[in-house]
Design a protein around this motif. Structure first.
Motif, PDB file in Angstrom:
ATOM      1  N   LEU A 277       0.761  -1.175  -0.031  1.00 47.12           N
ATOM      2  CA  LEU A 277      -0.066  -0.104  -0.077  1.00 47.12           C
ATOM      3  C   LEU A 277       0.841   1.162  -0.185  1.00 47.12           C
ATOM      4  O   LEU A 277       1.909   1.414   0.691  1.00 47.12           O
ATOM      5  N   PRO A 278       0.454   2.246  -0.763  1.00 47.10           N
ATOM      6  CA  PRO A 278       1.338   3.422  -0.877  1.00 47.10           C
ATOM      7  C   PRO A 278       1.391   4.289   0.395  1.00 47.10           C
ATOM      8  O   PRO A 278       0.511   4.041   1.254  1.00 47.10           O
ATOM      9  N   HIS A 279       2.289   5.088   0.608  1.00 47.63           N
ATOM     10  CA  HIS A 279       2.357   5.910   1.775  1.00 47.63           C
ATOM     11  C   HIS A 279       1.089   6.895   1.921  1.00 47.63           C
ATOM     12  O   HIS A 279       0.744   7.540   1.009  1.00 47.63           O
ATOM     13  N   GLY A 280       0.504   6.983   3.209  1.00 49.34           N
ATOM     14  CA  GLY A 280      -0.664   7.879   3.481  1.00 49.34           C
ATOM     15  C   GLY A 280      -2.083   7.191   2.936  1.00 49.34           C
ATOM     16  O   GLY A 280      -3.041   7.589   3.083  1.00 49.34           O
ATOM     17  N   TRP A 281      -1.938   5.714   2.371  1.00 53.18           N
ATOM     18  CA  TRP A 281      -3.031   5.331   1.682  1.00 53.18           C
ATOM     19  C   TRP A 281      -4.120   4.886   3.115  1.00 53.18           C
ATOM     20  O   TRP A 281      -5.396   4.950   2.958  1.00 53.18           O
ATOM     21  N   ILE A 282      -3.528   4.464   4.240  1.00 48.96           N
ATOM     22  CA  ILE A 282      -4.269   4.016   5.065  1.00 48.96           C
ATOM     23  C   ILE A 282      -5.138   4.947   5.721  1.00 48.96           C
ATOM     24  O   ILE A 282      -6.195   4.925   6.316  1.00 48.96           O
ATOM     25  N   ASP A 283      -4.400   5.991   6.111  1.00 48.74           N
ATOM     26  CA  ASP A 283      -4.944   7.421   6.660  1.00 48.74           C
ATOM     27  C   ASP A 283      -6.367   7.832   5.519  1.00 48.74           C
ATOM     28  O   ASP A 283      -7.503   8.123   6.153  1.00 48.74           O
ATOM     29  N   LYS A 284      -6.084   7.763   4.164  1.00 45.20           N
ATOM     30  CA  LYS A 284      -7.056   8.273   3.399  1.00 45.20           C
ATOM     31  C   LYS A 284      -8.507   7.196   3.422  1.00 45.20           C
ATOM     32  O   LYS A 284      -9.552   7.622   3.343  1.00 45.20           O
ATOM     33  N   CYS A 285      -7.694   5.784   3.583  1.00 49.56           N
ATOM     34  CA  CYS A 285      -9.067   4.947   3.684  1.00 49.56           C
ATOM     35  C   CYS A 285      -9.800   5.151   5.053  1.00 49.56           C
ATOM     36  O   CYS A 285     -11.004   4.869   5.009  1.00 49.56           O
ATOM     37  N   LEU A 286      -9.374   5.455   5.934  1.00 50.11           N
ATOM     38  CA  LEU A 286      -9.889   5.384   7.358  1.00 50.11           C
ATOM     39  C   LEU A 286     -10.892   6.602   7.302  1.00 50.11           C
ATOM     40  O   LEU A 286     -11.994   6.580   7.856  1.00 50.11           O
ATOM     41  N   ASP A 287     -10.299   7.668   6.576  1.00 48.30           N
ATOM     42  CA  ASP A 287     -11.271   8.904   6.526  1.00 48.30           C
ATOM     43  C   ASP A 287     -12.486   8.787   5.763  1.00 48.30           C
ATOM     44  O   ASP A 287     -13.344   9.090   5.890  1.00 48.30           O
TER      45      ASP A 287
ATOM     46  N   GLU B  60     -24.761  -5.005   4.961  1.00 51.09           N
ATOM     47  CA  GLU B  60     -23.477  -5.523   4.696  1.00 51.09           C
ATOM     48  C   GLU B  60     -22.357  -4.536   4.415  1.00 51.09           C
ATOM     49  O   GLU B  60     -21.399  -4.670   4.649  1.00 51.09           O
ATOM     50  N   MET B  61     -22.823  -3.285   4.057  1.00 46.66           N
ATOM     51  CA  MET B  61     -22.057  -2.336   3.635  1.00 46.66           C
ATOM     52  C   MET B  61     -21.442  -1.678   5.104  1.00 46.66           C
ATOM     53  O   MET B  61     -20.177  -1.288   5.006  1.00 46.66           O
ATOM     54  N   ILE B  62     -22.219  -1.510   6.060  1.00 46.05           N
ATOM     55  CA  ILE B  62     -21.966  -1.045   7.285  1.00 46.05           C
ATOM     56  C   ILE B  62     -21.098  -2.132   7.953  1.00 46.05           C
ATOM     57  O   ILE B  62     -19.995  -1.773   8.601  1.00 46.05           O
ATOM     58  N   GLU B  63     -21.069  -3.486   7.814  1.00 48.29           N
ATOM     59  CA  GLU B  63     -20.381  -4.486   8.293  1.00 48.29           C
ATOM     60  C   GLU B  63     -18.885  -4.381   7.749  1.00 48.29           C
ATOM     61  O   GLU B  63     -18.039  -4.438   8.409  1.00 48.29           O
ATOM     62  N   SER B  64     -19.124  -4.144   6.337  1.00 48.30           N
ATOM     63  CA  SER B  64     -17.723  -3.969   5.515  1.00 48.30           C
ATOM     64  C   SER B  64     -16.809  -3.128   6.232  1.00 48.30           C
ATOM     65  O   SER B  64     -15.723  -3.094   6.277  1.00 48.30           O
ATOM     66  N   ILE B  65     -17.523  -1.861   6.287  1.00 42.03           N
ATOM     67  CA  ILE B  65     -16.752  -0.764   6.896  1.00 42.03           C
ATOM     68  C   ILE B  65     -15.998  -1.182   8.382  1.00 42.03           C
ATOM     69  O   ILE B  65     -14.914  -0.726   8.421  1.00 42.03           O
ATOM     70  N   LYS B  66     -16.693  -1.781   9.136  1.00 42.41           N
ATOM     71  CA  LYS B  66     -16.186  -2.218  10.438  1.00 42.41           C
ATOM     72  C   LYS B  66     -15.012  -3.044  10.076  1.00 42.41           C
ATOM     73  O   LYS B  66     -14.073  -3.043  10.731  1.00 42.41           O
ATOM     74  N   ILE B  67     -15.140  -4.467   9.226  1.00 43.69           N
ATOM     75  CA  ILE B  67     -13.984  -5.048   8.884  1.00 43.69           C
ATOM     76  C   ILE B  67     -12.684  -4.253   8.513  1.00 43.69           C
ATOM     77  O   ILE B  67     -11.797  -4.459   9.033  1.00 43.69           O
ATOM     78  N   ILE B  68     -13.189  -3.396   7.642  1.00 51.11           N
ATOM     79  CA  ILE B  68     -11.828  -2.326   6.866  1.00 51.11           C
ATOM     80  C   ILE B  68     -11.262  -1.607   8.067  1.00 51.11           C
ATOM     81  O   ILE B  68     -10.234  -1.482   8.183  1.00 51.11           O
ATOM     82  N   GLN B  69     -12.101  -1.122   9.068  1.00 46.27           N
ATOM     83  CA  GLN B  69     -11.540   0.048   9.863  1.00 46.27           C
ATOM     84  C   GLN B  69     -10.549  -1.101  10.754  1.00 46.27           C
ATOM     85  O   GLN B  69      -9.652  -0.750  11.477  1.00 46.27           O
ATOM     86  N   GLN B  70     -11.029  -2.168  11.346  1.00 44.72           N
ATOM     87  CA  GLN B  70     -10.396  -3.211  12.060  1.00 44.72           C
ATOM     88  C   GLN B  70      -9.082  -3.552  11.547  1.00 44.72           C
ATOM     89  O   GLN B  70      -7.985  -3.531  12.051  1.00 44.72           O
ATOM     90  N   ALA B  71      -8.919  -3.714  10.211  1.00 43.79           N
ATOM     91  CA  ALA B  71      -7.952  -4.150   9.311  1.00 43.79           C
ATOM     92  C   ALA B  71      -7.039  -3.199   9.269  1.00 43.79           C
ATOM     93  O   ALA B  71      -5.633  -3.438   9.233  1.00 43.79           O
ATOM     94  N   LEU B  72      -7.530  -1.874   9.081  1.00 44.21           N
ATOM     95  CA  LEU B  72      -6.496  -0.713   8.941  1.00 44.21           C
ATOM     96  C   LEU B  72      -5.828  -0.430  10.111  1.00 44.21           C
ATOM     97  O   LEU B  72      -4.452  -0.260  10.161  1.00 44.21           O
ATOM     98  N   GLU B  73      -6.576  -0.861  11.313  1.00 45.44           N
ATOM     99  CA  GLU B  73      -5.832  -0.369  12.676  1.00 45.44           C
ATOM    100  C   GLU B  73      -4.938  -1.283  12.973  1.00 45.44           C
ATOM    101  O   GLU B  73      -4.077  -1.066  13.666  1.00 45.44           O
TER     102      GLU B  73
END
Length: 393
Positions: free
Chosen positions: A167-177, A267-280
């Motif tokens: 993942l490129p630099h800064g991508w994780i922050d952008k994704c959390l936003d 499912e869209m809301i649950e996907s966001i939950k999974i993404i947030q946990q994975a990013l952190e």
């Protein structure tokens, strides 16, 4: 056709293959008695490209760019299944970081797919506004994809044993936003749509499938979970690293078009939950299993010999698929996407059978639309969520 066409007052209408509500090149031959649907026969094959046969004449790496053309709205899933099969056959380990990156991209892809289901579905039943709203969010997801993979739709990003790049630099922050922003948008969709009386009038009690029927027809995904069956392959098979995250399977028990809408929104809301946990929790380490590069290393050609001078391109890295067979599956946005793979001690698969969720979910359409009104065909077909690229392959 099941109905004898001897009655004079029956009318046979062709819907599609160029009708916008057919979501691609699906053709329905509908027999009508006034406004009532007597019979409906889907005609497929307008987008058949021989994807299974092409796979038998390509190495896995060469075939990867093709697979994003099956379900071209949830492209990450087709790539995931294409590399998961050989990984299991060759017993190749995927590094933890690569697995997390895969999960993040898969869930973003699920959201993008559900968004592009929601917009046209609402347009089909007469609500134009959500169609423009969903593109606003989907565009942001595609910006994230473009930053990570270099491509907006056809990514060609997954590799056997990992992913193509970190993942490129800064991508994780952008994704959390994006995750924080998107949750507010889902609330907006719910306020706009879920309690709307005109919407409820069109979808409530339309296209009901009971739990027993769903299993008998072999349906999967939101179609299955909207009929009261809590079955999600991310929980059942625990592939990648879904077992490490805290999330709930979304399901409803009514089995109608409204239930399928609610499942997908959930499912869209649950996907966001999974993404947030994975990013952190994303670990460090390599993003690919470097050992896979050593499969079948080509002998270095002699300086100035035939290969060196005339065969200009280097052969793509391959590895022999052992003489085994395997069925591998993932939970795609539309249902269970599976591949039956047979190796033959060769770089090419001997058999590559695709089990597309859209194709199998579409089977029940004639039964659902019988004895309904003509206008309900759009609602029911829209709630099934098909993409003709994977139906026809």
């Amino acid at each position: 056709m099941n109905v004898p066409a001897t009655r004079k007052d029956l009318m046979i209408v062709n819907m599609g293959p160029h009708h916008p509500s057919m979501h691609g090149v699906l053709r329905l031959i509908v027999t009508l008695d006034g406004e009532d649907v007597i019979d409906c026969e889907p005609i497929l094959g307008y987008l058949h490209r021989g994807m299974e046969k092409i796979a038998e004449n390509r190495t896995i790496i060469q075939y990867l760019p093709y697979v994003t053309r099956w379900d071209y709205l949830a492209t990450m899933f087709t790539e995931a299944i294409t590399v998961n099969g050989p990984e299991q056959l060759g017993n190749i380990q995927v590094p933890k970081r690569a697995s997390y990156i895969r999960v993040i991209l898969l869930e973003l892809s699920r959201i993008a797919s559900h968004l592009l289901w929601l917009g046209p579905f609402m347009a089909d039943i007469g609500a134009q506004t959500p169609f423009f709203y969903i593109f606003r969010e989907r565009e942001l997801i595609y910006d994230l994809f473009e930053a990570a993979t270099g491509m907006r739709m056809m990514h060609n990003f997954f590799r056997i044993g990992g992913v193509a790049a970190d993942l490129p630099h800064g991508w994780i922050d952008k994704c959390l936003d994006f995750c924080d922003y998107f949750l507010t948008r889902v609330v907006e969709y719910q306020q706009l749509i879920t309690r709307n009386p005109i919407f409820l009038e069109r979808v409530e009690g339309v296209g009901i499938v009971c739990g027993e029927e769903v299993i008998n027809w072999g349906l999967s995904g939101p179609m299955l979970r909207a009929s009261g069956i809590q079955w999600d392959l991310r929980k059942v098979d625990n592939y990648e690293c879904y077992g490490e995250f805290d999330w709930e399977v979304q399901w409803q028990k009514e089995g109608d078009s409204l239930a399928r809408y609610l499942v997908r929104i959930g499912e869209m809301i649950e996907s966001i939950k999974i993404i947030q946990q994975a990013l952190e929790g994303i670990p460090g380490g390599p993003y690919e299993n470097l050992e896979t590069r050593y499969f079948d290393r080509e002998t270095e050609p002699e300086w100035n010999d035939f290969e060196y001078r005339f065969i200009s391109k280097k052969p793509s890295p391959t590895f022999e698929l052992p003489k085994q067979e395997l069925y591998v599956r993932v939970e795609a946005p539309k249902g269970e996407l599976g591949i039956f793979l047979m190796g033959d001690q060769n770089g090419f698969p001997w058999r590559w059978k695709i089990r597309p969720p859209g194709f199998i979910n579409l089977q029940i359409l004639p039964q659902l639309v019988k004895r309904m009104k003509l206008a309900d065909i759009m609602t029911i077909l829209g709630s099934i969520d098909i993409i003709m690229g994977e139906v026809d392959r």
